[in-house]
Motif scaffolding. Sequence first.
Motif, PDB file in Angstrom:
ATOM      1  N   ARG A 204      38.139  42.972  47.512  1.00  0.00           N
ATOM      2  CA  ARG A 204      39.409  43.894  46.900  1.00  0.00           C
ATOM      3  C   ARG A 204      39.671  43.822  45.348  1.00  0.00           C
ATOM      4  N   THR A 205      39.718  45.018  44.942  1.00  0.00           N
ATOM      5  CA  THR A 205      39.820  44.793  43.422  1.00  0.00           C
ATOM      6  C   THR A 205      41.219  44.415  42.956  1.00  0.00           C
ATOM      7  N   LEU A 206      41.294  43.472  41.765  1.00  0.00           N
ATOM      8  CA  LEU A 206      42.470  42.906  41.382  1.00  0.00           C
ATOM      9  C   LEU A 206      42.778  43.929  40.330  1.00  0.00           C
ATOM     10  N   SER A 207      41.929  44.312  39.295  1.00  0.00           N
ATOM     11  CA  SER A 207      42.119  45.438  38.302  1.00  0.00           C
ATOM     12  C   SER A 207      41.207  46.684  38.545  1.00  0.00           C
ATOM     13  N   ALA A 208      41.616  47.698  37.738  1.00  0.00           N
ATOM     14  CA  ALA A 208      40.928  48.732  37.820  1.00  0.00           C
ATOM     15  C   ALA A 208      39.558  48.550  37.345  1.00  0.00           C
ATOM     16  N   LEU A 209      38.504  49.080  37.800  1.00  0.00           N
ATOM     17  CA  LEU A 209      37.026  48.953  37.390  1.00  0.00           C
ATOM     18  C   LEU A 209      36.835  50.092  36.746  1.00  0.00           C
ATOM     19  N   ARG A 210      36.624  50.046  35.233  1.00  0.00           N
ATOM     20  CA  ARG A 210      36.471  51.078  34.374  1.00  0.00           C
ATOM     21  C   ARG A 210      35.282  50.987  33.467  1.00  0.00           C
ATOM     22  N   PRO A 211      34.004  50.889  33.840  1.00  0.00           N
ATOM     23  CA  PRO A 211      33.561  50.549  35.103  1.00  0.00           C
ATOM     24  C   PRO A 211      33.536  49.138  35.417  1.00  0.00           C
ATOM     25  N   ALA A 212      34.010  48.131  34.350  1.00  0.00           N
ATOM     26  CA  ALA A 212      34.084  46.482  34.843  1.00  0.00           C
ATOM     27  C   ALA A 212      35.459  46.175  35.068  1.00  0.00           C
ATOM     28  N   GLY A 213      35.590  45.134  35.818  1.00  0.00           N
ATOM     29  CA  GLY A 213      36.772  44.729  36.345  1.00  0.00           C
ATOM     30  C   GLY A 213      36.612  43.320  37.125  1.00  0.00           C
ATOM     31  N   THR A 214      37.793  43.059  37.603  1.00  0.00           N
ATOM     32  CA  THR A 214      37.871  41.821  38.479  1.00  0.00           C
ATOM     33  C   THR A 214      38.009  42.195  40.088  1.00  0.00           C
ATOM     34  N   VAL A 215      37.399  41.531  40.805  1.00  0.00           N
ATOM     35  CA  VAL A 215      37.445  41.603  42.175  1.00  0.00           C
ATOM     36  C   VAL A 215      37.314  40.448  42.822  1.00  0.00           C
ATOM     37  N   LEU A 216      38.348  40.132  44.063  1.00  0.00           N
ATOM     38  CA  LEU A 216      38.524  38.890  44.710  1.00  0.00           C
ATOM     39  C   LEU A 216      37.666  39.308  46.039  1.00  0.00           C
ATOM     40  N   PHE A 217      36.962  38.264  46.112  1.00  0.00           N
ATOM     41  CA  PHE A 217      35.922  37.980  47.465  1.00  0.00           C
ATOM     42  C   PHE A 217      36.452  36.870  48.058  1.00  0.00           C
ATOM     43  N   GLU A 218      37.096  36.768  49.221  1.00  0.00           N
ATOM     44  CA  GLU A 218      37.634  35.885  49.782  1.00  0.00           C
ATOM     45  C   GLU A 218      38.900  35.180  48.859  1.00  0.00           C
ATOM     46  N   ASP A 219      38.197  33.988  48.389  1.00  0.00           N
ATOM     47  CA  ASP A 219      39.025  33.207  47.372  1.00  0.00           C
ATOM     48  C   ASP A 219      38.534  33.124  46.075  1.00  0.00           C
ATOM     49  N   ASP A 220      37.514  33.811  45.754  1.00  0.00           N
ATOM     50  CA  ASP A 220      36.631  33.690  44.616  1.00  0.00           C
ATOM     51  C   ASP A 220      37.026  35.006  43.762  1.00  0.00           C
ATOM     52  N   ARG A 221      37.355  34.679  42.501  1.00  0.00           N
ATOM     53  CA  ARG A 221      37.390  35.787  41.755  1.00  0.00           C
ATOM     54  C   ARG A 221      36.128  36.240  40.768  1.00  0.00           C
ATOM     55  N   ARG A 222      35.773  37.202  40.720  1.00  0.00           N
ATOM     56  CA  ARG A 222      34.565  37.828  40.105  1.00  0.00           C
ATOM     57  C   ARG A 222      34.642  38.836  39.027  1.00  0.00           C
ATOM     58  N   GLU A 223      33.858  38.673  38.041  1.00  0.00           N
ATOM     59  CA  GLU A 223      34.074  40.043  37.343  1.00  0.00           C
ATOM     60  C   GLU A 223      32.734  40.922  37.823  1.00  0.00           C
ATOM     61  N   VAL A 224      33.190  41.903  38.159  1.00  0.00           N
ATOM     62  CA  VAL A 224      31.978  43.112  38.499  1.00  0.00           C
ATOM     63  C   VAL A 224      32.041  44.310  37.847  1.00  0.00           C
ATOM     64  N   THR A 225      31.084  45.031  38.019  1.00  0.00           N
ATOM     65  CA  THR A 225      30.809  46.560  37.416  1.00  0.00           C
ATOM     66  C   THR A 225      30.375  47.403  38.420  1.00  0.00           C
ATOM     67  N   THR A 226      30.485  48.715  38.212  1.00  0.00           N
ATOM     68  CA  THR A 226      30.183  49.725  39.040  1.00  0.00           C
ATOM     69  C   THR A 226      29.046  50.263  38.335  1.00  0.00           C
TER      70      THR A 226
END
Length: 155
Positions: free
Chosen positions: A106-128
């Motif tokens: 689930r995204t924690l911030s808006a992805l524009r195109p990069a942002g933060t996503v929560l995978f189970e208990d891990d926060r990761r920086e991702v991109t679209t």
Amino acid sequence: MDWLTIALLLLFGLLFLAVEVIFIPGTTVVGLVGFGLLIAGIWFSYRDFGTGAGHVLLASSAVVVGFLIYLGLRPKNLNRMALTNVNHARVHDVRHPDVVPGTTGRTLSALRPAGTVLFEDDRREVTTRGEFVAAGSEVRVLAIEHNRIVVEKVA
């Protein structure tokens, strides 16, 4: 030479050897000075007091030096000068990603195109791949490209 000088030579020789073996092992200068003082004291005792006194002082000095070496080579003393800690820490290796393709989060911030996503208990920086995704949306990992996690919005 009088007995006080010989006694002081032997005493300081033994003290220097004790300091070398027990307190500051590995310096060798202090040990060599102590060994030299001990040799000088024993030699003067042979010269000035005869072989009987020389043998007694030689034997007693050998026993004391042997005891000092025994004290210095005990494992407790050896551990003070040896590295015994093992570092079990590790770094994150990007060649072995911990988020595999297909994982959802689930995204924690808006992805524009990069942002933060929560995978189970891990926060990761991702991109679209260029699209914008609102905060709170569910996303799925498409691929790991070099050191980037590429995601898409789950429809």
